[in-house]
Design a protein around this motif. Structure first.
Motif, mmCIF file in Angstrom:
data_model
loop_
_atom_site.group_PDB
_atom_site.id
_atom_site.type_symbol
_atom_site.label_atom_id
_atom_site.label_comp_id
_atom_site.label_asym_id
_atom_site.label_seq_id
_atom_site.Cartn_x
_atom_site.Cartn_y
_atom_site.Cartn_z
ATOM 1 N N LEU A 11 0.829 -1.206 0.000
ATOM 2 C CA LEU A 11 0.000 0.000 0.000
ATOM 3 C C LEU A 11 0.867 1.260 0.000
ATOM 4 O O LEU A 11 0.591 2.221 -0.732
ATOM 5 C CB LEU A 11 -0.939 0.004 1.200
ATOM 6 C CG LEU A 11 -1.856 1.219 1.318
ATOM 7 C CD1 LEU A 11 -2.819 1.271 0.136
ATOM 8 C CD2 LEU A 11 -2.608 1.176 2.631
ATOM 9 N N CYS A 12 1.930 1.265 0.779
ATOM 10 C CA CYS A 12 2.854 2.410 0.818
ATOM 11 C C CYS A 12 3.517 2.611 -0.542
ATOM 12 O O CYS A 12 3.682 3.746 -1.000
ATOM 13 C CB CYS A 12 3.903 2.215 1.898
ATOM 14 S SG CYS A 12 3.259 2.378 3.568
ATOM 15 N N TRP A 19 1.826 9.456 -5.790
ATOM 16 C CA TRP A 19 2.336 10.773 -5.431
ATOM 17 C C TRP A 19 3.389 11.247 -6.439
ATOM 18 O O TRP A 19 3.382 12.408 -6.862
ATOM 19 C CB TRP A 19 2.916 10.713 -4.019
ATOM 20 C CG TRP A 19 3.539 11.981 -3.555
ATOM 21 C CD1 TRP A 19 2.944 13.197 -3.419
ATOM 22 C CD2 TRP A 19 4.892 12.160 -3.157
ATOM 23 N NE1 TRP A 19 3.857 14.127 -2.965
ATOM 24 C CE2 TRP A 19 5.055 13.504 -2.794
ATOM 25 C CE3 TRP A 19 5.978 11.296 -3.068
ATOM 26 C CZ2 TRP A 19 6.269 14.008 -2.364
ATOM 27 C CZ3 TRP A 19 7.184 11.804 -2.637
ATOM 28 C CH2 TRP A 19 7.311 13.146 -2.288
ATOM 29 N N GLN A 20 4.290 10.356 -6.847
ATOM 30 C CA GLN A 20 5.318 10.727 -7.816
ATOM 31 C C GLN A 20 4.702 11.037 -9.184
ATOM 32 O O GLN A 20 5.145 11.949 -9.881
ATOM 33 C CB GLN A 20 6.362 9.614 -7.944
ATOM 34 C CG GLN A 20 7.188 9.405 -6.699
ATOM 35 C CD GLN A 20 8.037 10.615 -6.361
ATOM 36 O OE1 GLN A 20 8.575 11.282 -7.226
ATOM 37 N NE2 GLN A 20 8.133 10.907 -5.073
ATOM 38 N N SER A 25 3.142 15.051 -13.262
ATOM 39 C CA SER A 25 2.083 15.702 -14.040
ATOM 40 C C SER A 25 2.068 17.205 -13.822
ATOM 41 O O SER A 25 1.874 17.980 -14.766
ATOM 42 C CB SER A 25 0.719 15.112 -13.668
ATOM 43 O OG SER A 25 0.632 13.777 -14.048
ATOM 44 N N GLU A 26 2.268 17.645 -12.589
ATOM 45 C CA GLU A 26 2.315 19.076 -12.311
ATOM 46 C C GLU A 26 3.518 19.735 -12.974
ATOM 47 O O GLU A 26 3.413 20.837 -13.520
ATOM 48 C CB GLU A 26 2.343 19.325 -10.802
ATOM 49 C CG GLU A 26 1.051 18.972 -10.106
ATOM 50 C CD GLU A 26 -0.129 19.799 -10.597
ATOM 51 O OE1 GLU A 26 0.046 20.998 -10.867
ATOM 52 O OE2 GLU A 26 -1.222 19.224 -10.723
#
Length: 99
Positions: A11-12, A19-20, A25-26
């Motif tokens: 899960l982590c 998150w990466q 994408s940003e």
């Protein structure tokens, strides 16, 4: 007990990948906006097209391809591409457009 630990680690790992991907994408959206501003183009939309393992040059590297639409005069629409490896911009592809 061990299976619970492995489930938590899995899960982590999935959360870290998510998150990466959001961070990449940003960065891609910012780079595309900067390129459009530099060329005096209007950015219409940005989207992740795909992830690939092999680059167009034939090198085995994980990379992401972002597709974006832009307008040169306001009444037209063109599609460009951005290729990123990790958090680094590899290549912009902008088709010929009216000025």
């Amino acid at each position: 007990m061990i299976s619970d630990l492995l489930a938590i680690l899995a899960l982590c790992f999935v959360c870290m990948l998510f998150w990466q991907q959001r961070r990449q994408s940003e960065l891609a959206k910012t780079a595309i906006q900067r390129k459009c501003d530099q060329l005096e183009l209007q950015l219409i939309s940005t989207a992740l097209k795909t992830h690939k393992i092999k680059t167009p040059d034939g090198v085995w590297r994980w990379h992401s391809i972002y597709q974006f639409e832009f307008s040169a005069l306001g009444d037209d629409c063109y599609q460009g591409q951005l290729i990123m490896q990790g958090f680094h911009i590899v290549k912009f592809h902008l088709p010929p457009h009216r000025m």
